[in-house]
Scaffold this motif. Structure first.
Motif, PDB file in Angstrom:
ATOM      1  N   PRO A 180       0.784  -1.215   0.123  1.00 47.53           N
ATOM      2  CA  PRO A 180      -0.171   0.035   0.076  1.00 47.53           C
ATOM      3  C   PRO A 180       0.817   1.126   0.054  1.00 47.53           C
ATOM      4  CG  PRO A 180      -0.120  -1.160   2.229  1.00 47.53           C
ATOM      5  CD  PRO A 180       0.761  -2.023   1.261  1.00 47.53           C
ATOM      6  N   ILE A 181       1.911   1.287   0.762  1.00 48.72           N
ATOM      7  CA  ILE A 181       2.870   2.392   0.674  1.00 48.72           C
ATOM      8  C   ILE A 181       3.293   2.733  -0.740  1.00 48.72           C
ATOM      9  CG2 ILE A 181       4.924   3.329   1.757  1.00 48.72           C
ATOM     10  CD1 ILE A 181       4.604   1.992   4.347  1.00 48.72           C
ATOM     11  N   GLY A 182       3.902   1.498  -1.321  1.00 51.24           N
ATOM     12  CA  GLY A 182       4.420   1.759  -2.544  1.00 51.24           C
ATOM     13  C   GLY A 182       3.360   2.151  -3.601  1.00 51.24           C
ATOM     14  N   ALA A 183       2.062   1.704  -3.359  1.00 49.89           N
ATOM     15  CA  ALA A 183       0.913   2.184  -4.409  1.00 49.89           C
ATOM     16  C   ALA A 183       0.765   3.709  -4.259  1.00 49.89           C
ATOM     17  CB  ALA A 183      -0.232   1.381  -4.311  1.00 49.89           C
ATOM     18  N   VAL A 184       0.635   4.148  -2.831  1.00 46.96           N
ATOM     19  CA  VAL A 184       0.436   5.757  -2.703  1.00 46.96           C
ATOM     20  C   VAL A 184       1.603   6.508  -3.497  1.00 46.96           C
ATOM     21  CG1 VAL A 184       0.260   7.172  -0.825  1.00 46.96           C
ATOM     22  CG2 VAL A 184      -0.850   5.274  -0.707  1.00 46.96           C
ATOM     23  N   LEU A 185       2.867   6.257  -3.178  1.00 48.13           N
ATOM     24  CA  LEU A 185       3.866   6.685  -3.751  1.00 48.13           C
ATOM     25  C   LEU A 185       3.939   6.844  -5.208  1.00 48.13           C
ATOM     26  CD1 LEU A 185       6.817   5.530  -1.072  1.00 48.13           C
ATOM     27  CD2 LEU A 185       5.813   7.732  -1.394  1.00 48.13           C
ATOM     28  N   LEU A 186       3.576   5.747  -5.971  1.00 50.84           N
ATOM     29  CA  LEU A 186       3.460   5.365  -7.189  1.00 50.84           C
ATOM     30  C   LEU A 186       2.431   6.483  -7.785  1.00 50.84           C
ATOM     31  CD1 LEU A 186       5.119   3.860  -9.479  1.00 50.84           C
ATOM     32  CD2 LEU A 186       2.962   2.344  -9.600  1.00 50.84           C
ATOM     33  N   LEU A 187       1.269   6.415  -7.299  1.00 51.09           N
ATOM     34  CA  LEU A 187       0.238   7.178  -7.749  1.00 51.09           C
ATOM     35  C   LEU A 187       0.301   8.973  -7.560  1.00 51.09           C
ATOM     36  CD1 LEU A 187      -2.944   5.147  -6.947  1.00 51.09           C
ATOM     37  CD2 LEU A 187      -2.018   5.423  -8.900  1.00 51.09           C
ATOM     38  N   GLY A 188       1.234   8.788  -6.442  1.00 49.91           N
ATOM     39  CA  GLY A 188       1.475  10.377  -5.847  1.00 49.91           C
ATOM     40  C   GLY A 188       2.422  10.974  -7.056  1.00 49.91           C
ATOM     41  N   GLY A 189       3.238  10.007  -7.273  1.00 53.17           N
ATOM     42  CA  GLY A 189       4.363  10.449  -8.264  1.00 53.17           C
ATOM     43  C   GLY A 189       3.527  10.761  -9.771  1.00 53.17           C
ATOM     44  N   LEU A 190       2.665   9.915  -9.963  1.00 58.98           N
ATOM     45  CA  LEU A 190       2.110   9.996 -11.369  1.00 58.98           C
ATOM     46  C   LEU A 190       1.265  11.382 -11.377  1.00 58.98           C
ATOM     47  CD1 LEU A 190       0.845   8.959 -14.220  1.00 58.98           C
ATOM     48  CD2 LEU A 190      -0.801   7.590 -12.753  1.00 58.98           C
ATOM     49  N   ILE A 191       0.549  11.759 -10.135  1.00 60.83           N
ATOM     50  CA  ILE A 191      -0.264  12.936 -10.246  1.00 60.83           C
ATOM     51  C   ILE A 191       0.576  14.064 -10.306  1.00 60.83           C
ATOM     52  CG2 ILE A 191      -2.222  14.156  -8.978  1.00 60.83           C
ATOM     53  CD1 ILE A 191      -3.176  11.076  -8.131  1.00 60.83           C
ATOM     54  N   MET A 192       1.548  14.131  -9.158  1.00 62.48           N
ATOM     55  CA  MET A 192       2.151  15.315  -8.944  1.00 62.48           C
ATOM     56  C   MET A 192       3.376  15.473  -9.546  1.00 62.48           C
ATOM     57  SD  MET A 192       0.056  16.562  -6.503  1.00 62.48           S
ATOM     58  CE  MET A 192       1.166  17.888  -5.973  1.00 62.48           C
ATOM     59  N   GLY A 193       4.110  14.849 -10.355  1.00 64.60           N
ATOM     60  CA  GLY A 193       5.221  14.643 -11.012  1.00 64.60           C
ATOM     61  C   GLY A 193       5.079  15.361 -12.459  1.00 64.60           C
ATOM     62  N   THR A 194       6.211  15.123 -13.267  1.00 67.91           N
ATOM     63  CA  THR A 194       6.187  15.676 -14.424  1.00 67.91           C
ATOM     64  C   THR A 194       5.329  14.707 -15.355  1.00 67.91           C
ATOM     65  OG1 THR A 194       8.241  14.279 -14.877  1.00 67.91           O
ATOM     66  CG2 THR A 194       8.457  16.592 -14.458  1.00 67.91           C
ATOM     67  N   ALA A 195       4.770  15.384 -16.429  1.00 69.64           N
ATOM     68  CA  ALA A 195       3.722  14.478 -17.171  1.00 69.64           C
ATOM     69  C   ALA A 195       4.406  13.386 -17.909  1.00 69.64           C
ATOM     70  CB  ALA A 195       3.484  15.549 -18.342  1.00 69.64           C
ATOM     71  N   PRO A 196       3.781  12.259 -17.905  1.00 69.86           N
ATOM     72  CA  PRO A 196       4.300  11.093 -18.610  1.00 69.86           C
ATOM     73  C   PRO A 196       4.321  11.364 -19.962  1.00 69.86           C
ATOM     74  CG  PRO A 196       2.298  10.627 -17.234  1.00 69.86           C
ATOM     75  CD  PRO A 196       2.569  12.190 -17.335  1.00 69.86           C
ATOM     76  N   ARG A 197       5.299  10.557 -20.524  1.00 74.45           N
ATOM     77  CA  ARG A 197       5.780  10.702 -21.869  1.00 74.45           C
ATOM     78  C   ARG A 197       4.946   9.959 -22.910  1.00 74.45           C
ATOM     79  NH1 ARG A 197       9.344   8.733 -25.947  1.00 74.45           N
ATOM     80  NH2 ARG A 197      10.210  10.535 -27.273  1.00 74.45           N
ATOM     81  N   VAL A 198       4.546   8.740 -22.496  1.00 76.36           N
ATOM     82  CA  VAL A 198       3.806   7.611 -23.648  1.00 76.36           C
ATOM     83  C   VAL A 198       2.410   7.853 -23.454  1.00 76.36           C
ATOM     84  CG1 VAL A 198       3.617   5.236 -24.206  1.00 76.36           C
ATOM     85  CG2 VAL A 198       5.742   6.142 -23.434  1.00 76.36           C
TER      86      VAL A 198
END
Length: 272
Positions: A180-198
């Motif tokens: 669950p911690i990894g899932a939160v970090l992954l989704l948090g990075g997706l939402i708050m990080g730079t725009a995905p490329r693909v």
């Protein structure tokens, strides 16, 4: 690059600039993506070697007759486990706990409340699981109380001297808190990080949460974090849309479900 001249003034067009990322940030993202792949790989391996396989009481009787039962315990219900798998928690026992004395936490010396029998067989991976009503299509909320048939099988297992799995308050796995911690970090990075490329953020959101066995998170980590993303480059002009991610995750879920049922129907030992 000069693209036009007007009123004595030259107009210059420049393409979208690469996203600036420091070397430590790029390495951190790649390392995090690698950790996602490694942890999910270990969880899939653990789920394969210790997961529950649907079986029947007749198979348990056959295994007992052959002397191939290695270990057993009794459960009352199925619980949800990480990676969309199922887990069977150890059953309680009948009686007033105040009257059971030092054996109150030893189901081997009491009558289990549950009617789901779980056992290991020599030479086969994971645990086989069965109940009187059958568990092949049981959902995560499935539960079964003890019956005369299950009590009789418990007596047969004890009479045969088969070791019982030690009583535990929980049957959690080593990665239960990491998931669950990894899932939160992954989704948090997706939402708050730079725009995905693909793909767009919505595309990866549906792929991560919708594709079974956390395989969507693996694909995201490989394509967007580890190396295939070509991080200094800007996002693609035509990224995969969120609608395609939503539909794709539904299709992936159906394919995995039908494939598992098809393999089980042909004798393959596939975990729940």
């Amino acid at each position: 690059m000069t693209v036009g001249v007007g009123n004595g003034v030259a107009y210059v067009a420049t393409g979208e600039q690469p996203r600036a990322e420091t070397w430590w940030h790029a390495r951190f993202l790649a390392a995090f993506g690698g950790a996602v792949v490694v942890v999910i790989g270990l969880m899939l391996t653990s789920g394969w070697t210790t997961g529950l396989r649907p079986s029947t009481f007749d198979q348990l009787r056959s295994d007992l007759k052959d002397g191939s039962v290695q270990q057993w315990y009794v459960a009352e219900r199925f619980d949800d486990a990480p990676l969309d798998l199922k887990r069977a928690s150890a059953s309680g026992i009948r009686g007033d706990l105040d009257d059971l004395g030092p054996d109150q936490f030893n189901p081997a010396k009491g009558d289990p409340l549950g009617g789901i029998l779980v056992w290991r067989t020599w030479g086969l991976p994971g645990w086989q699981v069965a109940s009187q009503s059958g568990v092949a299509s049981a959902g995560s909320s499935y539960s079964a109380a003890a019956t005369e048939e299950s009590d009789a099988l418990v007596g047969d297992l004890r009479a045969a001297g088969v070791a019982m799995k030690p009583y535990e308050f929980a049957d959690s796995g080593p990665f239960d808190w990491v998931y669950p911690i990894g899932a939160v970090l992954l989704l948090g990075g997706l939402i708050m990080g730079t725009a995905p490329r693909v793909g767009t953020r919505w595309f990866w959101f549906w792929i991560i949460i919708g594709v079974p066995l956390a395989l969507g998170a693996v694909v995201y980590a490989v394509m967007e974090l580890i190396g295939m993303r070509r991080r200094p480059d800007p996002p693609l002009d035509k990224r995969v849309s969120g609608l395609k991610g939503f539909v794709g995750s539904l299709i992936a879920g159906l394919v995995v479900s039908f494939a598992a049922d098809w393999l089980r129907g042909r004798g393959f030992s596939i975990p729940f």
